[in-house]
Write a protein that holds these residues in place. Structure first.
Motif, PDB file in Angstrom:
ATOM      1  N   UNK A 179     147.520  56.430  89.240  1.00  0.00           N
ATOM      2  CA  UNK A 179     147.118  55.327  90.120  1.00  0.00           C
ATOM      3  C   UNK A 179     145.757  54.779  89.719  1.00  0.00           C
ATOM      4  N   UNK A 180     144.837  55.669  89.346  1.00  0.00           N
ATOM      5  CA  UNK A 180     143.487  55.243  89.006  1.00  0.00           C
ATOM      6  C   UNK A 180     143.327  54.906  87.530  1.00  0.00           C
ATOM      7  N   UNK A 181     144.291  55.321  86.700  1.00  0.00           N
ATOM      8  CA  UNK A 181     144.162  55.096  85.267  1.00  0.00           C
ATOM      9  C   UNK A 181     143.073  55.932  84.629  1.00  0.00           C
TER      10      UNK A 181
ATOM     11  N   UNK B  17     139.779  65.171  84.199  1.00  0.00           N
ATOM     12  CA  UNK B  17     138.369  65.478  83.959  1.00  0.00           C
ATOM     13  C   UNK B  17     137.465  64.334  84.393  1.00  0.00           C
ATOM     14  N   UNK B  18     137.926  63.108  84.253  1.00  0.00           N
ATOM     15  CA  UNK B  18     137.132  61.970  84.711  1.00  0.00           C
ATOM     16  C   UNK B  18     137.003  61.977  86.229  1.00  0.00           C
ATOM     17  N   UNK B  19     138.082  62.351  86.912  1.00  0.00           N
ATOM     18  CA  UNK B  19     138.005  62.479  88.370  1.00  0.00           C
ATOM     19  C   UNK B  19     137.024  63.580  88.751  1.00  0.00           C
ATOM     20  N   UNK B  20     137.093  64.710  88.051  1.00  0.00           N
ATOM     21  CA  UNK B  20     136.173  65.819  88.336  1.00  0.00           C
ATOM     22  C   UNK B  20     134.730  65.383  88.151  1.00  0.00           C
TER      23      UNK B  20
ATOM     24  N   UNK C 256     154.183  70.515 100.977  1.00  0.00           N
ATOM     25  CA  UNK C 256     153.474  69.515 100.163  1.00  0.00           C
ATOM     26  C   UNK C 256     153.136  68.279 100.978  1.00  0.00           C
ATOM     27  N   UNK C 257     151.867  67.916 100.981  1.00  0.00           N
ATOM     28  CA  UNK C 257     151.380  66.738 101.689  1.00  0.00           C
ATOM     29  C   UNK C 257     150.496  65.948 100.736  1.00  0.00           C
ATOM     30  N   UNK C 258     150.821  64.692 100.540  1.00  0.00           N
ATOM     31  CA  UNK C 258     150.015  63.852  99.673  1.00  0.00           C
ATOM     32  C   UNK C 258     150.525  63.826  98.256  1.00  0.00           C
ATOM     33  N   UNK C 259     149.899  63.001  97.397  1.00  0.00           N
ATOM     34  CA  UNK C 259     150.350  62.853  96.017  1.00  0.00           C
ATOM     35  C   UNK C 259     149.926  64.025  95.150  1.00  0.00           C
ATOM     36  N   UNK C 260     150.565  64.137  93.992  1.00  0.00           N
ATOM     37  CA  UNK C 260     150.170  65.134  93.008  1.00  0.00           C
ATOM     38  C   UNK C 260     148.946  64.633  92.246  1.00  0.00           C
ATOM     39  N   UNK C 261     148.298  65.539  91.522  1.00  0.00           N
ATOM     40  CA  UNK C 261     147.170  65.137  90.685  1.00  0.00           C
ATOM     41  C   UNK C 261     147.603  64.114  89.644  1.00  0.00           C
ATOM     42  N   UNK C 262     148.787  64.295  89.086  1.00  0.00           N
ATOM     43  CA  UNK C 262     149.279  63.347  88.080  1.00  0.00           C
ATOM     44  C   UNK C 262     149.446  61.956  88.678  1.00  0.00           C
ATOM     45  N   UNK C 263     149.935  61.892  89.925  1.00  0.00           N
ATOM     46  CA  UNK C 263     150.108  60.599  90.577  1.00  0.00           C
ATOM     47  C   UNK C 263     148.766  59.925  90.841  1.00  0.00           C
ATOM     48  N   UNK C 264     147.763  60.702  91.239  1.00  0.00           N
ATOM     49  CA  UNK C 264     146.433  60.137  91.479  1.00  0.00           C
ATOM     50  C   UNK C 264     145.837  59.620  90.178  1.00  0.00           C
ATOM     51  N   UNK C 265     145.965  60.408  89.118  1.00  0.00           N
ATOM     52  CA  UNK C 265     145.426  59.982  87.818  1.00  0.00           C
ATOM     53  C   UNK C 265     146.109  58.697  87.347  1.00  0.00           C
TER      54      UNK C 265
END
Length: 458
Positions: free
Chosen positions: A93-95, A99-102, A82-91
């Protein structure tokens, strides 16, 4: 070094201890290739397929993936770090939601690269660096920005894995989609080609203006020289070749293709079988319309898309299989809603396939030899849709214009004229070329030329 998912195989480390003997005894290295990717399942699956094929060559694949993708790799029977944050962590962080990221990625990936990828880049490069120790080369997809930096730091060759033909940025076979609408699709004159080259130079200038300064700061913090050219496309690491992971029938190499680009064919689909209940439902009636928007775009058509897709099927006298992911989908006696089903066994049983034009889904639909209605959202999807249409196997309708009536008007003429024998022949030709195996052989040649020196006993 990060913890690994699963139990490392014996060849993971370069040395091992033997009972009754003192010190460390080096085991000859067969060579290792570091593989990494960032993106959807359409980005992940080809890399996993290449990792499997590398194992067959006797090389060690070292996968560096997001935490969620590590779980997928484990289900494939592969070791991953594992390298980098999870999707949950990114979401978080960005609030925003997944689906909004997609939606943002498909509309314009630039802000996400600026606000998320680049700020994390130094840390992700540092996390990837230990995997390069003793490796022979590094290979990664376009948005795995840490891969060429880690290769450069380790003085290893870097092999870009290009998943989509539009990444050739050819003036002779120009990309379609956002930012390229002014290009001439089939230039036949010198002025037309010159115009396309001007647009491509402008697109590269936009990338430099957006990202070069930020990337230079990251590079200098890692002890590397400034950004050398066009971000994402040019690298200071040695690039002995580039691998285009698509079939030449889908996109032949133009004369102005990037130096060293080799097309390998599409990687094979992931393993999978249909649930017996799904098989029984399909066998109980006429072939259905199969609908999918891929792994990241299920909600991008709006809450009404899945109901309208069902309405399209009803208007054409078809049943429908709706692969809706986490979105809400309608039900009914002629509607089978499923969060997911493997495409390889499902698509050949379809009357037609309605999809978003992602590269992995497009490859599966081509293998199946079935008519397609492509509803591209953004990114590479309009380009893939245009190529499928040119092959005579698809009609296209942008998702923003999708209605049952418009979709019916696009799909019915295709069904009336569809050449099923020719599509089946094309599908068989595409399926016969194992893109993952071809890619692994090319990577093996690079790795063997750069096999690390094996030190003697301590």
């Amino acid at each position: 070094m990060n913890d690994h998912i699963g139990t490392p195989p014996p060849q993971w480390s370069g040395v091992r201890r033997l009972p009754g003997l003192k010190g460390r005894i080096p085991r000859p290295r067969r060579g290792a290739v570091v593989l990494t990717t960032v993106g959807s399942l359409g980005d992940l699956y080809p890399v996993l397929a290449i990792a499997r094929a590398l194992e067959l060559t006797g090389l060690e694949p070292r996968l560096a993936l997001s935490p969620e993708d590590c779980d997928v790799a484990r289900r494939w029977g592969l070791l991953a770090t594992p390298v980098g944050p999870s999707q949950a962590e990114i979401c978080a962080r960005l609030g925003v939601t997944r689906d909004q990221i997609a939606a943002e990625v498909l509309r314009d990936a630039g802000p996400l690269i600026r606000d998320v990828a680049i700020p994390m880049l130094a840390k992700m490069t540092t996390a990837l660096a230990p995997l390069c120790d003793g490796a022979s080369c590094v290979a990664g997809t376009t948005f795995a920005l840490n891969a060429p930096l880690a290769a450069e730091m380790a003085r290893l060759p870097y092999v870009p894995l290009l998943l989509q033909p539009m990444l050739q940025f050819s003036a002779l076979d120009p990309p379609r989609g956002r930012g390229f609408g002014a290009m001439i699709p089939a230039p036949r004159s010198r002025p037309a080609i010159a115009w396309n080259r001007l647009i491509i130079r402008a697109a590269r200038a936009v990338l430099r203006r957006r990202h070069a300064a930020d990337l230079t700061k990251v590079r200098m913090g890692l002890g590397l020289p400034p950004e050398p050219g066009t971000p994402l496309l040019e690298h200071r690491a040695a690039v002995p070749l580039r691998l285009g992971l698509w079939h030449p029938r889908f996109a032949p190499l133009p004369e102005d293709a990037p130096d060293g680009l080799i097309t390998t064919g599409f990687p094979p689909p992931p393993d999978g079988t249909l649930d017996p209940e799904v098989e029984r439902w399909i066998e109980a009636g006429p072939a259905p319309l199969v609908v999918t928007l891929g792994s990241i775009a299920q909600d991008l058509g709006g809450a009404e898309f899945w109901s309208e897709a069902a309405d399209l099927a009803h208007a054409m006298g078809l049943r429908a299989v709706l692969l809706h992911g986490q979105a809400t989908a309608p039900t009914g006696p002629d509607i089978l809603p499923l969060p997911y089903a493997p495409h390889a066994p499902l698509f050949p049983q379809a009357a037609a396939i309605l999809h978003h034009g992602g590269i992995g889904t497009s490859a599966e639909a081509l293998r199946a030899g079935r008519p397609q209605l492509v509803v591209p959202v953004g990114g590479d999807q309009p380009d893939n849709a245009a190529r499928l249409t040119a092959l005579g196997v698809a009609a296209a309708l942008p998702l923003r214009r999708f209605t049952p009536a418009r979709a019916k008007d696009a799909l019915e003429p295709l069904l009336d004229r569809f050449d099923y024998p020719a599509a089946a022949e094309l599908g068989a030709e595409i399926a016969a070329l194992d893109g993952a195996g071809e890619a692994a052989l090319h990577l093996a040649r690079v790795a063997l030329k750069h096999r690390p020196h094996v030190v003697g006993m301590d």
